[in-house]
Scaffold this motif. Structure first.
Motif, PDB file in Angstrom:
ATOM      1  N   LYS A 107       1.603   0.194   4.442  1.00  0.00           N
ATOM      2  CA  LYS A 107       2.023  -0.540   3.254  1.00  0.00           C
ATOM      3  C   LYS A 107       1.784  -2.030   3.418  1.00  0.00           C
ATOM      4  O   LYS A 107       2.192  -2.632   4.411  1.00  0.00           O
ATOM      5  N   LEU A 108       1.122  -2.620   2.427  1.00  0.00           N
ATOM      6  CA  LEU A 108       0.937  -4.060   2.337  1.00  0.00           C
ATOM      7  C   LEU A 108       1.533  -4.559   1.029  1.00  0.00           C
ATOM      8  O   LEU A 108       1.817  -3.769   0.113  1.00  0.00           O
ATOM      9  N   GLN A 109       1.707  -5.873   0.931  1.00  0.00           N
ATOM     10  CA  GLN A 109       2.051  -6.490  -0.339  1.00  0.00           C
ATOM     11  C   GLN A 109       0.769  -6.685  -1.148  1.00  0.00           C
ATOM     12  O   GLN A 109      -0.307  -6.844  -0.588  1.00  0.00           O
ATOM     13  N   LEU A 110       0.887  -6.684  -2.473  1.00  0.00           N
ATOM     14  CA  LEU A 110      -0.296  -6.862  -3.302  1.00  0.00           C
ATOM     15  C   LEU A 110      -0.849  -8.275  -3.162  1.00  0.00           C
ATOM     16  O   LEU A 110      -2.039  -8.476  -2.951  1.00  0.00           O
ATOM     17  N   GLY A 111       0.017  -9.288  -3.309  1.00  0.00           N
ATOM     18  CA  GLY A 111      -0.454 -10.669  -3.242  1.00  0.00           C
ATOM     19  C   GLY A 111      -1.205 -11.062  -4.502  1.00  0.00           C
ATOM     20  O   GLY A 111      -0.972 -10.538  -5.589  1.00  0.00           O
ATOM     21  N   GLY A 112      -2.148 -11.992  -4.357  1.00  0.00           N
ATOM     22  CA  GLY A 112      -2.906 -12.494  -5.493  1.00  0.00           C
ATOM     23  C   GLY A 112      -2.218 -13.663  -6.177  1.00  0.00           C
ATOM     24  O   GLY A 112      -1.328 -14.298  -5.609  1.00  0.00           O
TER      25      GLY A 112
ATOM     26  N   ALA B 284      -9.968  -8.735   3.269  1.00  0.00           N
ATOM     27  CA  ALA B 284     -10.434  -7.545   3.971  1.00  0.00           C
ATOM     28  C   ALA B 284      -9.961  -7.526   5.424  1.00  0.00           C
ATOM     29  O   ALA B 284      -9.705  -6.455   5.984  1.00  0.00           O
ATOM     30  N   ALA B 285      -9.816  -8.711   6.020  1.00  0.00           N
ATOM     31  CA  ALA B 285      -9.355  -8.779   7.414  1.00  0.00           C
ATOM     32  C   ALA B 285      -7.912  -8.311   7.537  1.00  0.00           C
ATOM     33  O   ALA B 285      -7.549  -7.603   8.483  1.00  0.00           O
ATOM     34  N   ALA B 286      -7.056  -8.708   6.581  1.00  0.00           N
ATOM     35  CA  ALA B 286      -5.658  -8.277   6.606  1.00  0.00           C
ATOM     36  C   ALA B 286      -5.561  -6.766   6.433  1.00  0.00           C
ATOM     37  O   ALA B 286      -4.760  -6.099   7.098  1.00  0.00           O
ATOM     38  N   LEU B 287      -6.377  -6.209   5.549  1.00  0.00           N
ATOM     39  CA  LEU B 287      -6.387  -4.759   5.347  1.00  0.00           C
ATOM     40  C   LEU B 287      -6.834  -4.049   6.616  1.00  0.00           C
ATOM     41  O   LEU B 287      -6.203  -3.068   7.045  1.00  0.00           O
ATOM     42  N   SER B 288      -7.892  -4.540   7.242  1.00  0.00           N
ATOM     43  CA  SER B 288      -8.405  -3.911   8.456  1.00  0.00           C
ATOM     44  C   SER B 288      -7.379  -3.942   9.582  1.00  0.00           C
ATOM     45  O   SER B 288      -7.180  -2.939  10.289  1.00  0.00           O
ATOM     46  N   LEU B 289      -6.693  -5.077   9.748  1.00  0.00           N
ATOM     47  CA  LEU B 289      -5.683  -5.190  10.801  1.00  0.00           C
ATOM     48  C   LEU B 289      -4.531  -4.226  10.540  1.00  0.00           C
ATOM     49  O   LEU B 289      -4.056  -3.538  11.461  1.00  0.00           O
ATOM     50  N   ALA B 290      -4.072  -4.168   9.308  1.00  0.00           N
ATOM     51  CA  ALA B 290      -2.968  -3.264   8.971  1.00  0.00           C
ATOM     52  C   ALA B 290      -3.353  -1.816   9.248  1.00  0.00           C
ATOM     53  O   ALA B 290      -2.558  -1.034   9.788  1.00  0.00           O
ATOM     54  N   ILE B 291      -4.563  -1.445   8.888  1.00  0.00           N
ATOM     55  CA  ILE B 291      -5.032  -0.076   9.112  1.00  0.00           C
ATOM     56  C   ILE B 291      -5.111   0.230  10.602  1.00  0.00           C
ATOM     57  O   ILE B 291      -4.704   1.310  11.060  1.00  0.00           O
TER      58      ILE B 291
END
Length: 269
Positions: free
Chosen positions: A114-119, A95-102
């Protein structure tokens, strides 16, 4: 109506990915210089790549805001691309990576982030708690959030994307960047991916691939490439198309001229 006629009447926006001009050139000159080149080539948008910033200072809000202003001054809209993974190596939501990207995309005033899916190779977390946190994070974004298929099986399989979108409600706010070439690195069939994932595609990264195994590399689709045309025909025709293969200047063509030629070519497929 023919595919060509459809494209002329309802042409998808064409985005030039910064790396198409060369990673070294972007790091040396900065994105804004090459956004001007994208505008000269006739592109509609320009994809900013976080990994090509010369330093972390370029990712600060004021620097991003200034870059966004310069891109818009050329009549372009922007995509903000980060190599960050939406899901961590253990499959859990980051969630932190998503928040920073946004936040960074917001400072740029990007239309798409755009992010990579990862997992993991088995997929990503799809439990209700993880999906609720994901949708809450996406709801805070002014840019459309998309996840891209990468070149590794972790984050690059058709099954992982299909399982995630099957678990999400239809109006989750998440879409995918369908990279036409990356499926080859992950040993997936691009056409099968298009048939299964087309309803979730919000952005297309266009490239063909040459070579085998680790020696694969991205190239421009050939004129009349029937397989590439068929692949695009299975994807939404109204979503932006990003050019992510390198422009090649030569003795008889400048970098600007090749960029313009490739914009026209991708628009015509």
């Amino acid at each position: 109506m023919s595919e060509i006629s459809r494209t002329v009447e309802h042409r998808a926006d064409i985005v030039i990915v910064a790396s198409a001009f060369g990673a070294d050139a972007i790091r040396r000159d900065g994105h804004a210089v090459w956004a001007a080149a994208a505008a000269r080539a006739g592109a509609d948008g320009f994809e900013v790549r976080r990994e090509l910033f010369a330093s972390d200072a370029d990712a600060q809000p004021e620097a991003l805001a200034q870059l966004g202003q310069r891109i818009r001054a050329h009549g372009l809209w922007s995509v903000y691309s980060t190599p960050a993974m939406l899901f961590r190596d253990d499959g859990a939501l980051d969630a932190a990576a998503l928040s920073l990207a946004i936040d960074e995309a917001s400072a740029l005033e990007a239309r798409i982030v755009k992010l990579q899916l990862g997992g993991t190779e088995s997929g990503v977390a799809t439990d209700p708690a993880a999906l609720d946190r994901l949708m809450s994070g996406i709801a805070a974004s002014s840019a459309r959030v998309v996840v891209e298929n990468g070149q590794l099986k972790a984050g690059g399989t058709i099954a992982a994307f299909a399982a995630l979108f099957a678990a999400l409600p239809a109006q989750s706010g998440l879409a995918m960047t369908f990279d036409t070439g990356n499926w080859h690195w992950a040993e997936q069939d691009p056409l099968d991916a298009a048939k299964r994932l087309a309803p979730h595609v919000g952005y297309v990264h266009c490239k063909a691939v040459m070579g085998e195994g680790a020696r694969r590399f991205a190239v421009a689709p050939a004129n009349g490439d029937a397989r590439f045309a068929t692949l695009l025909a299975h994807l939404p025709g109204d979503v932006p198309r990003g050019i992510e293969y390198p422009f090649i200047p030569g003795a008889d063509v400048s970098l600007d001229a090749d960029a313009a030629r490739q914009v026209a070519r991708v628009a015509a497929f």
